[in-house]
Design a protein around this motif. Structure first.
Motif, short mmCIF file in Angstrom:
data_model
loop_
_atom_site.label_atom_id
_atom_site.label_comp_id
_atom_site.label_asym_id
_atom_site.label_seq_id
_atom_site.Cartn_x
_atom_site.Cartn_y
_atom_site.Cartn_z
N ARG A 229 -9.43 12.50 -40.48
CA ARG A 229 -10.37 11.42 -40.79
C ARG A 229 -10.30 11.01 -42.26
O ARG A 229 -10.68 9.90 -42.61
CB ARG A 229 -11.80 11.83 -40.42
CG ARG A 229 -11.99 11.86 -38.90
CD ARG A 229 -13.36 12.27 -38.52
NE ARG A 229 -14.32 11.23 -38.83
CZ ARG A 229 -15.62 11.33 -38.62
NH1 ARG A 229 -16.12 12.44 -38.10
NH2 ARG A 229 -16.43 10.35 -38.92
N GLN A 230 -9.81 11.92 -43.12
CA GLN A 230 -9.68 11.59 -44.55
C GLN A 230 -8.41 10.78 -44.81
O GLN A 230 -8.20 10.30 -45.92
CB GLN A 230 -9.65 12.86 -45.40
CG GLN A 230 -10.86 13.75 -45.23
CD GLN A 230 -12.17 13.00 -45.19
OE1 GLN A 230 -12.52 12.31 -46.14
NE2 GLN A 230 -12.89 13.12 -44.10
N ASP B 143 -0.81 14.21 -40.60
CA ASP B 143 -0.62 15.40 -39.76
C ASP B 143 -1.29 16.56 -40.45
O ASP B 143 -1.73 16.46 -41.60
CB ASP B 143 0.87 15.69 -39.53
CG ASP B 143 1.13 16.29 -38.15
OD1 ASP B 143 0.28 17.08 -37.67
OD2 ASP B 143 2.16 15.96 -37.54
N TYR B 144 -1.38 17.69 -39.73
CA TYR B 144 -2.14 18.84 -40.20
C TYR B 144 -1.42 20.10 -39.72
O TYR B 144 -1.30 20.30 -38.51
CB TYR B 144 -3.56 18.76 -39.62
CG TYR B 144 -4.56 19.73 -40.20
CD1 TYR B 144 -5.53 19.29 -41.09
CD2 TYR B 144 -4.58 21.07 -39.83
CE1 TYR B 144 -6.49 20.15 -41.61
CE2 TYR B 144 -5.52 21.94 -40.34
CZ TYR B 144 -6.48 21.48 -41.23
OH TYR B 144 -7.42 22.34 -41.74
N THR C 33 -4.56 27.03 -44.82
CA THR C 33 -4.93 28.20 -44.00
C THR C 33 -6.14 27.88 -43.13
O THR C 33 -6.47 28.65 -42.23
CB THR C 33 -5.28 29.40 -44.90
OG1 THR C 33 -6.30 29.00 -45.82
CG2 THR C 33 -4.06 29.89 -45.66
N LYS C 34 -6.80 26.76 -43.37
CA LYS C 34 -7.99 26.39 -42.59
C LYS C 34 -7.56 25.94 -41.20
O LYS C 34 -7.02 24.85 -41.05
CB LYS C 34 -8.79 25.30 -43.30
CG LYS C 34 -9.39 25.77 -44.63
CD LYS C 34 -10.09 24.69 -45.39
CE LYS C 34 -11.42 24.30 -44.80
NZ LYS C 34 -12.45 25.33 -44.78
N ASP C 35 -7.79 26.80 -40.22
CA ASP C 35 -7.22 26.56 -38.89
C ASP C 35 -8.23 26.17 -37.82
O ASP C 35 -7.92 26.17 -36.63
CB ASP C 35 -6.41 27.78 -38.42
CG ASP C 35 -7.28 29.02 -38.27
OD1 ASP C 35 -8.49 28.97 -38.59
OD2 ASP C 35 -6.74 30.05 -37.84
N GLN C 36 -9.43 25.81 -38.22
CA GLN C 36 -10.44 25.40 -37.24
C GLN C 36 -10.21 23.95 -36.82
O GLN C 36 -9.78 23.11 -37.61
CB GLN C 36 -11.85 25.53 -37.83
CG GLN C 36 -12.21 26.94 -38.23
CD GLN C 36 -12.23 27.88 -37.03
OE1 GLN C 36 -12.88 27.61 -36.03
NE2 GLN C 36 -11.49 28.97 -37.13
N ARG D 298 -9.22 20.33 -38.89
CA ARG D 298 -8.12 19.43 -38.54
C ARG D 298 -8.66 18.00 -38.34
O ARG D 298 -8.10 17.04 -38.89
CB ARG D 298 -7.45 19.92 -37.25
CG ARG D 298 -6.36 18.98 -36.73
CD ARG D 298 -5.78 19.50 -35.42
NE ARG D 298 -5.22 20.83 -35.54
CZ ARG D 298 -3.98 21.08 -35.94
NH1 ARG D 298 -3.16 20.09 -36.23
NH2 ARG D 298 -3.55 22.32 -36.03
N ILE D 299 -9.74 17.88 -37.60
CA ILE D 299 -10.32 16.55 -37.35
C ILE D 299 -10.77 15.92 -38.66
O ILE D 299 -10.50 14.75 -38.92
CB ILE D 299 -11.50 16.67 -36.35
CG1 ILE D 299 -10.96 17.03 -34.96
CG2 ILE D 299 -12.31 15.37 -36.30
CD1 ILE D 299 -12.03 17.49 -33.98
#
Length: 121
Positions: free
Chosen positions: A95-96, A100-101, A83-86, A90-91
């Motif tokens: 990076r982890q 895809d996201y 649900t984290k849509d910022q 995403r970036i």
């Protein structure tokens, strides 16, 4: 038959995602948190992992980082489904080591297109 591991602490989300995957011919395994997800990924070597972010204990970002940096699991694509849509989330997820996201609620057609682009199933 491609094998997908769903890592999500929400029984509802696991059920919805499992239904989408099974309707499209995927074998599904389930994990309820990051620690369990990492352990299952190492044990069953799925073709792909769908990873939630907000979970107790090891969160999805931490679990993705561990999987992407462990030789046994580094080749397994991880799609973060959250649900984290910022854009910063995403970036950070990419990076982890995520490939895809996607943000919830995810559409079945979008999920299948994303999975197929990564594993060719």
């Amino acid at each position: 038959m491609a094998h997908v591991l769903i890592v999500d602490d929400s029984p509802t989300e696991r059920h919805v995602l499992q239904g989408m995957l099974e309707r499209n011919g995927f074998k599904v395994s389930l994990a309820t948190n990051g620690e369990e997800g990492v352990a299952q990924a190492k044990a069953i070597k799925p073709d792909l992992i769908l990873m939630d972010v907000v979970m107790p204990g090891l969160n999805g970002f931490q679990a993705t980082r561990e999987l992407s940096r462990t030789p046994d699991t580094a080749s397994i694509p991880v799609i973060i489904v959250t649900t984290k849509d910022q854009e910063t989330d995403r970036i950070w997820g990419m990076r982890q080591g995520a490939r895809d996201y996607l943000t919830k609620p995810v559409q079945e057609s979008q999920l299948m297109t994303t999975i197929r682009s990564l594993i060719g199933a």
